[in-house]
Design an enzyme around this catalytic site. Structure first.
Site, mmCIF file in Angstrom:
data_model
loop_
_atom_site.group_PDB
_atom_site.id
_atom_site.type_symbol
_atom_site.label_atom_id
_atom_site.label_comp_id
_atom_site.label_asym_id
_atom_site.label_seq_id
_atom_site.Cartn_x
_atom_site.Cartn_y
_atom_site.Cartn_z
ATOM 1 N N CYS A 106 0.824 -1.213 0.000
ATOM 2 C CA CYS A 106 0.000 0.000 0.000
ATOM 3 C C CYS A 106 0.862 1.270 0.000
ATOM 4 O O CYS A 106 1.518 1.563 -0.993
ATOM 5 C CB CYS A 106 -0.974 -0.041 1.173
ATOM 6 S SG CYS A 106 -2.352 1.119 1.008
ATOM 7 N N HIS A 111 -3.775 -5.359 0.696
ATOM 8 C CA HIS A 111 -3.288 -5.836 2.002
ATOM 9 C C HIS A 111 -3.388 -7.360 2.094
ATOM 10 O O HIS A 111 -4.461 -7.892 2.402
ATOM 11 C CB HIS A 111 -4.100 -5.192 3.128
ATOM 12 C CG HIS A 111 -3.862 -3.728 3.273
ATOM 13 N ND1 HIS A 111 -2.849 -3.209 4.063
ATOM 14 C CD2 HIS A 111 -4.485 -2.664 2.706
ATOM 15 C CE1 HIS A 111 -2.872 -1.887 3.986
ATOM 16 N NE2 HIS A 111 -3.847 -1.531 3.173
ATOM 17 N N GLU A 148 -2.229 -9.170 4.390
ATOM 18 C CA GLU A 148 -2.212 -9.586 5.792
ATOM 19 C C GLU A 148 -3.599 -9.718 6.412
ATOM 20 O O GLU A 148 -3.750 -10.327 7.470
ATOM 21 C CB GLU A 148 -1.370 -8.609 6.630
ATOM 22 C CG GLU A 148 -1.938 -7.207 6.792
ATOM 23 C CD GLU A 148 -1.587 -6.243 5.676
ATOM 24 O OE1 GLU A 148 -1.667 -5.023 5.893
ATOM 25 O OE2 GLU A 148 -1.243 -6.711 4.575
ATOM 26 N N GLY A 175 -3.802 -13.512 37.643
ATOM 27 C CA GLY A 175 -4.509 -14.732 37.279
ATOM 28 C C GLY A 175 -4.897 -14.752 35.818
ATOM 29 O O GLY A 175 -5.405 -15.747 35.309
ATOM 30 N N GLY A 176 -4.640 -13.627 35.108
ATOM 31 C CA GLY A 176 -4.871 -13.574 33.669
ATOM 32 C C GLY A 176 -3.763 -14.294 32.919
ATOM 33 O O GLY A 176 -2.759 -14.713 33.507
ATOM 34 N N VAL A 177 -3.915 -14.405 31.620
ATOM 35 C CA VAL A 177 -2.970 -15.178 30.810
ATOM 36 C C VAL A 177 -1.562 -14.600 30.879
ATOM 37 O O VAL A 177 -0.592 -15.322 31.150
ATOM 38 C CB VAL A 177 -3.441 -15.226 29.334
ATOM 39 C CG1 VAL A 177 -2.434 -16.005 28.489
ATOM 40 C CG2 VAL A 177 -4.815 -15.864 29.231
ATOM 41 N N ASP A 178 -1.417 -13.299 30.657
ATOM 42 C CA ASP A 178 -0.086 -12.703 30.529
ATOM 43 C C ASP A 178 0.719 -12.788 31.821
ATOM 44 O O ASP A 178 1.870 -13.232 31.818
ATOM 45 C CB ASP A 178 -0.203 -11.237 30.076
ATOM 46 C CG ASP A 178 -0.935 -11.101 28.755
ATOM 47 O OD1 ASP A 178 -0.969 -12.085 27.995
ATOM 48 O OD2 ASP A 178 -1.485 -10.019 28.485
ATOM 49 N N SER A 179 0.128 -12.355 32.932
ATOM 50 C CA SER A 179 0.877 -12.382 34.193
ATOM 51 C C SER A 179 1.123 -13.815 34.645
ATOM 52 O O SER A 179 2.158 -14.118 35.248
ATOM 53 C CB SER A 179 0.157 -11.584 35.286
ATOM 54 O OG SER A 179 -1.026 -12.231 35.706
#
Length: 501
Positions: A75, A159, A161, A214-218
């Site tokens: 683009c 695009h 992607e 308690g979330g995914v990342d931490s």
């Protein structure tokens, strides 16, 4: 490494994701960033909202003259290359959305039909290619949709992607492996072991502290660092009274019992609710919770001799933070502990900062974290406080907690939980008239919300089967004292945000 140069496109992160899905490592940089070219195999120039002829339009990076490898320009990137190499770009009629293009034979289009629908989003168009270039795709309106010099540059006006482009994934993989001859080198197992080695080298025998939600990342950050330094990691879980049903107990069971971590649970329910008394503005609620969280965390950190702060920052956070000063506006304040390293004089460790959410989940699975944690839906830092519209009270929290639990339990029962990206209940600040038994009832309204998304930047409301919604609504009105009506939110993002506050 494949380097994606971000010119302000909303799709730049998607390019990097598509590359990593092909097990090739990729990073995003901005045009003015410094780059170590010794680590770069391929460069991709993203799209962007500007015109190449604007006076202050972004230019090619300074290091680009030294770079001699293959280039995929998308683009705005295509138009920039055309202009810089002597071609011509001018204002056109514009092409937006789904567009039919006709492809010529080229390695980047191997295995793809001659005519495909692609996703366009451009006002300017290429009217003359630089010397040595030839078109390899033309749109139904006659605009050059792709071009190449057959040696180093491949230019796409559309695009590849985005999912709207047919065979877009194939085009990207063709470029990586047919054109650039890259090898797959992005393996989760190797990545995890390398991160563990790096954490050991960085922290050594010192102590580190982490705010565990308690979330995914931490959770993944905690297990990864614990694998490297063991009991020298202190995980602090703050119970602010705004958690989902059984959340505290589940965190204690998984991280203290299953992983044998050094977990400290702080019961701060009373102080948070006291601070929130009488507050109805959502932005004020977020700010109060964020500031109070930092106070609680600081108090606990002082009890331990720590030198490092571990945060579960992921790559989308890094990119958004870098871009926020350039083109984006604040929609909501995000509750995090971003100010803690400076305030507490701690050294920051972010072991997940180069990973997207789906990659974080893969790392979590590799580390043996239970699927119930890994596949949890996103949960806001301020917790249920931004799902209780208006003033937050213990009574309202208990009502919402039970309603939310029933909704999620119903989705799990019908194997629908993993089919939606996020689902939750919201307690509205209104009551409605109803009938229970032979008596008039005047009780709260609960809104159910479920969306499908990839990264949360956009989202579509989930078409959950009516019988599942019916079961959830019947149970909520029957089992949750104080609720007399249940509604389902069918608004996408945009125009709405996913959370109500």
């Amino acid at each position: 490494m494949v380097l994606v140069v971000d010119y302000g496109s909303q799709y730049s992160r998607l390019i990097t994701r598509r590359i990593r899905e092909n097990e090739v490592y990729s990073e995003v940089v901005f045009p003015d960033d410094k780059v170590d070219l010794s680590k770069v195999d391929t460069v991709i120039l993203s799209g962007g909202p500007r015109s190449v002829y604007e006076e202050d339009a972004p230019k090619l990076p300074e290091w680009f003259q030294e770079y001699k490898g293959p280039v995929l320009a998308i683009c705005y990137g295509m138009q920039l290359i055309v202009k810089e190499l002597g071609g011509e770009v001018r204002r056109g009629r514009g092409e937006y959305g789904r567009t039919l293009v006709e492809l010529s034979r080229d390695p980047i289009f191997e295995g793809i039909p001659e005519k495909v629908h692609v996703w366009m989003s451009h006002g300017d168009e290429v009217v003359r290619l630089p010397e040595g270039f030839h078109p390899i795709a033309v749109s139904e309106t006659g605009v050059i949709a792709a071009a190449t010099d057959g040696k180093r540059f491949w230019l796409l006006q559309f695009h590849p992607e985005v999912h709207h482009t047919e065979y877009g994934d194939r085009m990207i993989s063709n470029f990586l492996f047919n054109v650039c001859k890259l090898e797959k080198n992005w393996k989760i197992g190797d990545l995890v072991e390398e991160k563990i080695r790096h954490i050991k080298e960085t922290i050594g025998n010192k102590k580190a502290i982490l705010a565990l939600s308690g979330g995914v990342d931490s959770s993944v950050a905690a297990v990864l660092v614990h694998r490297a330094i063991g009991k020298n990691l202190v995980c602090v879980f703050v119970d602010h009274g705004l958690l989902r049903k059984n959340e505290r107990e589940e965190v204690e069971r998984v991280f203290k019992e299953h992983f044998d971590m050094n977990l400290v649970v702080v019961d701060a329910r009373k102080r948070f609710l006291e601070k929130l008394r009488g507050v109805t503005d959502p932005e004020k609620k977020r700010k109060i919770i964020g500031e109070e969280f930092i106070r609680v965390f600081e108090e606990e950190a002082k009890k331990h001799d720590v030198e490092f702060l571990v945060q579960g920052t992921i790559y989308s956070d890094v990119i958004e933070s870098a871009a926020s000063g350039k083109t984006t506006a604040k929609i909501k304040s995000h509750h995090n502990v971003g100010g803690l390293p400076e305030k507490m004089n701690l050294k920051l460790v972010e072991p997940l900062r180069d990973l997207f959410k789906d990659e974080v989940r893969k790392v979590g699975k590799y580390l043996g974290i239970p699927d119930r944690i890994i596949n949890r839906h996103p949960f806001p830092g301020p917790g249920l406080a931004v799902r209780v519209l208006g003033e937050v009270t213990e009574e309202k929290l208990e009502i919402l907690r039970e309603a939310d639990y029933i909704f999620i339990e119903t989705l799990r029962k019908h194997d629908y939980y993993d089919k939606v990206w996020q689902a939750f209940a919201v307690l509205l600040p209104i009551k409605s008239v109803g009938v229970k038994g032979d008596a008039r009832a005047y009780e709260y309204v609960v809104a159910l919300r479920a969306v499908n998304s990839v990264e949360g930047m956009t989202a579509d409301w989930s078409r959950i089967p009516h019988d599942i919604l019916d079961e959830a609504a019947r149970r909520i009105t029957r089992e949750v004292k104080g609720v007399g009506r249940v509604v389902y939110d069918i608004t996408s993002k945009p125009p709405a945000t996913i959370e109500w506050e």
